[in-house]
Design an enzyme around this catalytic site. Structure first.
Site, PDB file in Angstrom:
ATOM      1  N   GLU A  90      65.675  38.300   3.459  1.00  0.00           N
ATOM      2  CA  GLU A  90      66.738  37.859   4.361  1.00  0.00           C
ATOM      3  C   GLU A  90      67.171  36.438   4.014  1.00  0.00           C
ATOM      4  OE1 GLU A  90      65.735  40.338   8.392  1.00  0.00           O
ATOM      5  OE2 GLU A  90      64.563  38.544   8.034  1.00  0.00           O
ATOM      6  N   CYS A 108      69.854  29.110   4.519  1.00  0.00           N
ATOM      7  CA  CYS A 108      68.394  29.146   4.430  1.00  0.00           C
ATOM      8  C   CYS A 108      68.027  30.337   3.556  1.00  0.00           C
ATOM      9  CB  CYS A 108      67.828  29.299   5.845  1.00  0.00           C
ATOM     10  SG  CYS A 108      66.052  29.477   5.904  1.00  0.00           S
ATOM     11  N   CYS A 115      55.074  36.854   2.165  1.00  0.00           N
ATOM     12  CA  CYS A 115      54.348  35.621   1.877  1.00  0.00           C
ATOM     13  C   CYS A 115      52.849  35.890   1.984  1.00  0.00           C
ATOM     14  CB  CYS A 115      54.748  34.514   2.848  1.00  0.00           C
ATOM     15  SG  CYS A 115      53.927  32.944   2.477  1.00  0.00           S
ATOM     16  N   CYS A 119      50.049  32.180   7.638  1.00  0.00           N
ATOM     17  CA  CYS A 119      50.001  31.217   8.746  1.00  0.00           C
ATOM     18  C   CYS A 119      50.086  31.995  10.067  1.00  0.00           C
ATOM     19  CB  CYS A 119      51.150  30.221   8.631  1.00  0.00           C
ATOM     20  SG  CYS A 119      51.088  29.328   7.066  1.00  0.00           S
ATOM     21  N   CYS A 122      53.574  32.709  11.984  1.00  0.00           N
ATOM     22  CA  CYS A 122      54.779  33.033  11.205  1.00  0.00           C
ATOM     23  C   CYS A 122      54.905  34.534  10.975  1.00  0.00           C
ATOM     24  CB  CYS A 122      54.717  32.294   9.871  1.00  0.00           C
ATOM     25  SG  CYS A 122      56.030  32.756   8.725  1.00  0.00           S
ATOM     26  N   CYS A 341      63.573  30.106  12.637  1.00  0.00           N
ATOM     27  CA  CYS A 341      62.440  29.776  11.771  1.00  0.00           C
ATOM     28  C   CYS A 341      61.263  30.671  12.070  1.00  0.00           C
ATOM     29  CB  CYS A 341      61.956  28.354  12.025  1.00  0.00           C
ATOM     30  SG  CYS A 341      63.141  27.121  11.657  1.00  0.00           S
TER      31      CYS A 341
HETATM   32  N1  SAH Z   1      56.583  28.720   3.222  1.00  0.00           N
HETATM   33  C1  SAH Z   1      57.310  27.550   3.463  1.00  0.00           C
HETATM   34  C2  SAH Z   1      58.777  27.782   3.754  1.00  0.00           C
HETATM   35  C3  SAH Z   1      59.102  28.918   4.666  1.00  0.00           C
HETATM   36  S1  SAH Z   1      58.628  28.720   6.344  1.00  0.00           S
HETATM   37  C4  SAH Z   1      56.666  26.722   4.553  1.00  0.00           C
HETATM   38  O1  SAH Z   1      55.752  27.217   5.198  1.00  0.00           O
HETATM   39  O2  SAH Z   1      57.046  25.578   4.721  1.00  0.00           O
HETATM   40  C5  SAH Z   1      59.924  27.655   6.908  1.00  0.00           C
HETATM   41  C6  SAH Z   1      59.635  26.940   8.198  1.00  0.00           C
HETATM   42  O3  SAH Z   1      59.564  27.838   9.300  1.00  0.00           O
HETATM   43  C7  SAH Z   1      58.313  26.215   8.124  1.00  0.00           C
HETATM   44  O4  SAH Z   1      58.326  24.923   8.631  1.00  0.00           O
HETATM   45  C8  SAH Z   1      57.476  27.088   9.003  1.00  0.00           C
HETATM   46  O5  SAH Z   1      56.379  26.414   9.419  1.00  0.00           O
HETATM   47  C9  SAH Z   1      58.470  27.450  10.082  1.00  0.00           C
HETATM   48  N2  SAH Z   1      58.007  28.524  10.965  1.00  0.00           N
HETATM   49  C10 SAH Z   1      57.183  29.541  10.650  1.00  0.00           C
HETATM   50  N3  SAH Z   1      56.912  30.292  11.753  1.00  0.00           N
HETATM   51  C11 SAH Z   1      57.581  29.722  12.785  1.00  0.00           C
HETATM   52  C12 SAH Z   1      57.703  30.048  14.187  1.00  0.00           C
HETATM   53  N4  SAH Z   1      57.086  31.100  14.716  1.00  0.00           N
HETATM   54  N5  SAH Z   1      58.459  29.232  14.944  1.00  0.00           N
HETATM   55  C13 SAH Z   1      59.096  28.173  14.418  1.00  0.00           C
HETATM   56  N6  SAH Z   1      59.028  27.829  13.123  1.00  0.00           N
HETATM   57  C14 SAH Z   1      58.275  28.599  12.301  1.00  0.00           C
HETATM   58 FE1  SF4 Z   2      54.271  31.703   4.378  1.00  0.00          FE
HETATM   59 FE2  SF4 Z   2      55.204  31.601   6.854  1.00  0.00          FE
HETATM   60 FE3  SF4 Z   2      53.101  30.110   6.167  1.00  0.00          FE
HETATM   61 FE4  SF4 Z   2      55.550  29.487   5.204  1.00  0.00          FE
HETATM   62  S1  SF4 Z   2      54.898  29.410   7.364  1.00  0.00           S
HETATM   63  S2  SF4 Z   2      53.611  29.618   4.052  1.00  0.00           S
HETATM   64  S3  SF4 Z   2      56.425  31.558   4.998  1.00  0.00           S
HETATM   65  S4  SF4 Z   2      53.166  32.334   6.199  1.00  0.00           S
END
Ligand code: SAH
Ligand code: SF4
Length: 356
Positions: A90, A108, A115, A119, A122, A341
């Site tokens: 996406e 974006c 991934c 995390c 996410c 995000c």
């Molecule tokens: N993998 C990279 C880039 C993709 S994530 C990273 O982790 O930085 C992009 C952004 O979305 C990151 O700052 C991530 O922490 C944020 N993000 C992930 N899950 C989220 C959520 N549930 N609510 C708000 N931001 C989130």
């Molecule tokens: Fe991967 Fe989501 Fe963690 Fe970014 S925030 S590294 S996209 S799992």
């Protein structure tokens, strides 16, 4: 079949010459592709014979747009693409205003299908890892947001690109740097390096490498916790690259580039949003050329976390500012279409063990 967009200008010149055509054709081809042409037939100043030859060598477009969703205020649009091998990704367009009142159009982009970093907050991480995207697959996401017929004197169709979609950009380093080069180059999209930002979960060797790159795109770090104890729980990657190593790499980046690092910090109620956490964060970042982007949590289907109260988020932001750390609270866009995000998840990824 490869994509035309996987090639930069020097490589394409070599290929065109090897076919017995003049090298300047390469520039014409890329100019068309980066202005939104979707096929060789839409490039009228390229001779028909060369167009036919190229059509058997590389496609102009590889991503198939499957669905497009728009928020009710029209400020956020999400495109879902299918890749030639069936994986899906996406990309999101967000419109807004700069502090000087000018229009800002941010795309974006995803750097991987899924991934592997898992995390806890996410949606992409919860969906598992699929595969790396090629340079062309990254760049092409942006081109799908170009208007079909650009008008002279129209405001810029795209002003900023952030690598904050699905995937970890630094786990796909070469293609992501290739894409940054192409988005920046005069033969590509021609966007200034200051308008390009890469967000990483904190891969220390790649942060150090990024500091040496010729095109100095911005760096954002997904921090989300001020201590190793908490960061270990929320971001498994912290066990491999703990805060001491991460902060040292950030300091090296700042020393080398004189650029400010953005630290992203999702406010997770009852987990990392107390006044003590704010004080710990301020201590961690004191003296660093940085900015903290506080992000309201966007709850995900499998995630245990809620959304902090607006008052708590404001208090956290103010506490950081009072401690001398520049901080802003990010406005959420696109939540209703799952384009905010951390909400990007196409559901087509295999499940794999997160790294490390
Ligand atoms: N993998 C990279 C880039 C993709 S994530 C990273 O982790 O930085 C992009 C952004 O979305 C990151 O700052 C991530 O922490 C944020 N993000 C992930 N899950 C989220 C959520 N549930 N609510 C708000 N931001 C989130
Ligand atoms: Fe991967 Fe989501 Fe963690 Fe970014 S925030 S590294 S996209 S799992």
């Amino acid at each position: 079949m490869p994509s035309l967009l996987d090639h930069d200008l020097p490589a394409l010149r070599r290929h065109i010459e090897s076919l017995g055509h003049p090298a300047y054709r390469a520039q014409q081809l890329l100019e068309w592709a980066y202005r939104g042409a979707t096929s060789y037939d839409a490039m009228p100043n390229v001779p028909k014979a060369l167009r036919t030859e190229l059509a058997g060598w590389a496609r102009v477009r590889s991503l198939e747009p499957i669905t497009s969703s728009e928020s009710s205020d029209h400020r956020t649009t999400k495109l879902l693409f299918r890749l030639p091998d069936g994986a899906s990704i996406e990309a999101v367009r967000m419109t807004g205003r700069n502090s000087d009142g000018g229009e800002r159009v941010t795309i974006c982009v995803s750097s991987q299908a899924g991934c592997a970093y898992g995390c806890k907050f996410c949606a992409t991480g919860q969906g598992g890892y699929g595969r790396n995207l090629s340079q062309g697959e990254i760049v092409e996401q942006v081109l799908h947001f170009l208007p079909p017929a650009p008008r002279a004197g129209a405001p810029p169709a795209i002003t900023n690109i952030v690598f904050m979609g699905m995937g970890e950009p630094f786990a796909n380093y070469g293609p992501v740097m290739g894409a940054i080069g192409a988005l920046n180059a005069p033969w590509g999209l021609g966007l200034g390096a200051r308008h390009l930002t890469v967000s990483t979960v904190g891969l220390v060797p790649e942060i150090r490498r990024f500091a040496q790159e010729p095109v100095q795109a911005g760096l954002a770090i997904s921090l989300h916790a001020p201590s190793d104890t908490l960061r270990d729980q929320l971001l498994p990657v912290n066990r491999k690259y703990p805060l001491k190593l991460l902060m040292a790499a950030c300091r090296q980046y700042i020393a080398r580039t004189s650029r400010r690092v953005t630290f992203e910090y999702i406010l997770l109620p009852g987990v990392n949003d107390s006044m003590n956490h704010a004080a710990e964060l301020a201590t961690l970042l004191r003296g660093l050329l940085c900015h903290v982007n506080l992000i309201p949590n966007n709850p995900t289907p499998d995630g245990p976390f809620g959304r902090a109260e607006p008052g708590v988020m404001r208090a956290f932001t103010d506490a950081l500012k009072r401690a001398g750390i520049p901080a802003t609270l990010r406005a959420t866009q696109g939540m209703e279409i799952q384009a905010a995000c951390g909400q990007l998840q196409t559901g087509s990824q295999r499940r794999e063990q997160p790294e490390p």
